[in-house]
Design an enzyme around this catalytic site. Structure first.
Site, PDB file in Angstrom:
ATOM      1  CG  ASP A  38      24.636  41.114  43.621  1.00 38.72           C
ATOM      2  OD1 ASP A  38      24.460  39.879  43.730  1.00 38.72           O
ATOM      3  OD2 ASP A  38      25.159  41.644  42.619  1.00 38.72           O
ATOM      4  CG  HIS A  49      23.546  39.384  40.277  1.00 41.91           C
ATOM      5  ND1 HIS A  49      24.818  39.892  40.474  1.00 41.91           N
ATOM      6  CD2 HIS A  49      23.632  38.604  39.166  1.00 41.91           C
ATOM      7  CE1 HIS A  49      25.631  39.434  39.547  1.00 41.91           C
ATOM      8  NE2 HIS A  49      24.938  38.651  38.734  1.00 41.91           N
ATOM      9  CB  SER A  74      27.148  39.224  36.299  1.00 40.82           C
ATOM     10  OG  SER A  74      27.294  38.100  37.128  1.00 40.82           O
TER      11      SER A  74
END
Length: 291
Positions: free
Chosen positions: A232, A261, A161
């Site tokens: 995601d 995610h 991320s």
């Protein structure tokens, strides 16, 4: 999550209208990093047995001393296999290094010994509001520490991320990395905001913490693996695809069907293994053989 997205977009404009640039910058740092000592509920269990690591240096950004806390997860064959790789794990926003322990364990299962590190403002690291430049500096300090500890090992960079954008910056700053891996990562903060429901609002010029990974990714001098989950909902897969397209060869893009995610690392374990063998040559001998 939708409320958070809406808040970010609306508040960027409100803060800009009501306050100075310094306040705007601080608010963005808080929203983007969400620094804390919080962990996933599974974190403590996964972190059991990991070794505490402390990395100290003088910050060129703030001029103050910095103390970073990290965790070291050593592979069971590390001592007997001098060719086994080490991995610097750079986590995303909100949760501390313990919150990434379960994900780091999966990288350990793939054959890596893993160093996870908290940026300033997270966990037990120096309690200071982090910024983009500070996070880049913290990642470099952790990389240098790992290189000093394990100078003869193949060394890899991994970012999840927000940590992926930090990993990409680090990979452009060093020349001794064997490869770079990013998961659930974006092209820039501005592009992420543009995909929110309120992304039509004109906030791009107001963003100070830009994390322009797409401008840096083409300068990486090692093989790059970009992984993204098809489900995601926080960072759209299209941003991972664009990041991949902007990178130089050698590179690979892996879309994990059904991966969110937070679950892509688990759902895509087999795809990870195949990509590591294909792109980095890991696993073609016994280095990353399946357990």
């Amino acid at each position: 999550m939708e409320a958070v997205k809406r808040l970010i977009a609306l508040c960027l404009i409100a803060v800009a209208a009501m306050s100075g640039c310094a306040t705007l910058d601080e608010r963005q740092r808080e929203w983007i990093f969400q620094p804390s000592d919080r962990s996933w509920w599974r974190g403590e269990e996964a972190a059991t047995g990991m070794q505490d690591v402390w990395i100290e240096f003088q910050s060129s950004v703030t001029g103050a001393p910095v103390r970073l806390h990290g965790l070291w997860a050593e592979h069971e064959d590390f001592a007997s296999r001098p060719d086994m790789p080490v991995l610097l794990y750079l986590h995303g926003a909100r949760f501390n290094v313990v919150g990434s322990a379960f994900r780091a364990r999966r990288m350990q299962e793939l054959g890596f010994s893993v160093l996870l590190v908290d940026y300033r403002g997270f966990g037990k690291s120096t309690p200071e509001l982090p910024s983009e430049t500070m996070a880049y500096e913290d990642a470099r300090a952790a990389w240098d520490w790992m290189a000093q500890q394990h100078p003869d090992r193949p060394r890899f960079i991994f970012g999840h991320s927000l940590g992926g954008a930090i990993a990409i910056d680090l990979a452009t700053q060093v020349t001794d990395e064997a490869g770079t891996l990013v998961e659930g990562t974006f092209t820039s903060i501005a592009d992420v905001v543009s995909h929110f429901r309120w992304g039509w609002l004109p906030v791009r010029p107001l963003i100070t913490q830009r994390f322009e990974a797409i401008e840096r990714v083409g300068r990486i001098g090692s093989p790059l693996l970009v992984v993204h989950g098809s489900e995601d909902r926080l960072i759209p897969p299209v941003l991972g695809q664009r990041l991949f397209e902007a990178a130089a060869e050698p590179k690979a893009f892996v879309l994990v069907e059904g991966g969110s995610h937070h679950s892509t690392n688990a759902v895509g374990q087999g795809q990870y293994r195949e990509a590591l063998a294909h792109l980095f040559g890991l696993g073609r001998d016994t280095t990353l053989a399946a357990n």
